[in-house]
Design an enzyme around this catalytic site. Sequence first.
Site, PDB file in Angstrom:
ATOM      1  N   ARG A 137       0.932  -1.181   0.086  1.00 53.70           N
ATOM      2  CA  ARG A 137       0.043  -0.041   0.064  1.00 53.70           C
ATOM      3  C   ARG A 137       0.990   1.108   0.106  1.00 53.70           C
ATOM      4  O   ARG A 137       1.917   1.346   0.594  1.00 53.70           O
ATOM      5  CB  ARG A 137      -0.764   0.157   1.416  1.00 53.70           C
ATOM      6  N   LYS A 174      -2.634  -1.433   8.386  1.00 57.82           N
ATOM      7  CA  LYS A 174      -4.239  -1.387   8.484  1.00 57.82           C
ATOM      8  C   LYS A 174      -4.797  -2.328   9.200  1.00 57.82           C
ATOM      9  O   LYS A 174      -5.662  -1.863  10.002  1.00 57.82           O
ATOM     10  CB  LYS A 174      -4.466  -1.077   6.910  1.00 57.82           C
ATOM     11  N   ARG A 255      -0.580  -0.977  -7.202  1.00 53.59           N
ATOM     12  CA  ARG A 255      -0.956  -1.992  -6.238  1.00 53.59           C
ATOM     13  C   ARG A 255      -2.333  -2.799  -6.870  1.00 53.59           C
ATOM     14  O   ARG A 255      -2.323  -4.201  -7.085  1.00 53.59           O
ATOM     15  CB  ARG A 255      -1.561  -1.793  -4.896  1.00 53.59           C
ATOM     16  N   HIS A 278      -4.531  -8.875   3.046  1.00 54.85           N
ATOM     17  CA  HIS A 278      -6.136  -8.823   3.477  1.00 54.85           C
ATOM     18  C   HIS A 278      -6.450  -9.830   4.510  1.00 54.85           C
ATOM     19  O   HIS A 278      -5.926 -10.977   4.684  1.00 54.85           O
ATOM     20  CB  HIS A 278      -7.028  -8.832   2.222  1.00 54.85           C
ATOM     21  N   TYR A 288     -10.735  -5.545  -5.318  1.00 54.91           N
ATOM     22  CA  TYR A 288     -10.129  -5.845  -6.730  1.00 54.91           C
ATOM     23  C   TYR A 288     -10.573  -6.687  -7.617  1.00 54.91           C
ATOM     24  O   TYR A 288     -10.127  -7.399  -8.422  1.00 54.91           O
ATOM     25  CB  TYR A 288      -8.601  -6.416  -6.398  1.00 54.91           C
TER      26      TYR A 288
END
Length: 322
Positions: A137, A174, A255, A278, A288
């Site tokens: 990211r 994140k 990305r 993720h 995505y």
Amino acid sequence: MAQAVEDWLEFERSTVGKKTKEGNEEKYRLHIKPYLGARRLKDLRPDEVDRWLVMLSASLSTSTLKQVRSVLGRSMRRAMKRGLVERNVVELCPAPTGRPGRPSKSLTLQQASDVLDKTRGHHMHAYIAVSLLVGLRPEEVRALRWSRVHLVDEDQRVPHVEVWRSVRVGGDVKTRKSRRTLAISGYVVAVLERHRQDQAEWREAAGPRWEDHDLVFPSRLGTEQDAHNVRRMFRDALKQVPGLDVTQWTPYELRHSFVSILSERGLAIEEISRLMGHSGTAVTELVYRHELRPVLEAGASVMDTVFPSLNAKSEDGDDDAP
């Protein structure tokens, strides 16, 4: 209403990052204060909020519209807890659908090759290579430390980067799954070795002005890069690539391109999800989904090979063919 929102901005949001605070202040200044700022709290009606949201929906995306509504709603909630108003009318007014946002996209394999080739002489090349070939990211790339980059064989481990930090509040990544260790290709190793040499020259040129934060991608003075500057320099680098409209690309789409290239080469979505950091494949598919199209179409391709006779009948004009 203006006083209520300003009170919330000053006290309730003191723990969030600088960028988030600035974003909330901008949403208040542009979208709340001019229209509802002068209204008395107790006089604000649900139908007024509904009309205000519908008016904003013509110019704001759905996500931005929800954020603006959230600023107003949380401000009202704080005022209600302090006895300044009996109810939070914003909670009665859901955010409508806003204008469509700019769809995300990814580089084709040829475009990605051109970007890597044509930006070799640009100081953003190493940033581009890590983003495109490792899939980090943007906030993870900007926070990457040399102490977490391992370019040589250590205990027979392949070269790798430890993604343990980001520029988010508190410096954490994140999500829990976002903290990951990723192997890097030989090309990335070579690029980072060259980049470290270039950075030593920057340090020498800056002299006493250099601030050593161990950052892999700092400014020319060693400080953390601002997202806007990164976007500007990224687009400047893309000017070297014929055929690319630099105004249509952002660092985050490197990305997306990483996912697209892996997907086209047949890597399973479970593996892509792990590389992306993720929490599960559902997030990967949601965010995505366009880049994963070759994988998601795999079922139809298999069925064509399993039932080729049905296709043949249809092509022959058989009315009974499904």
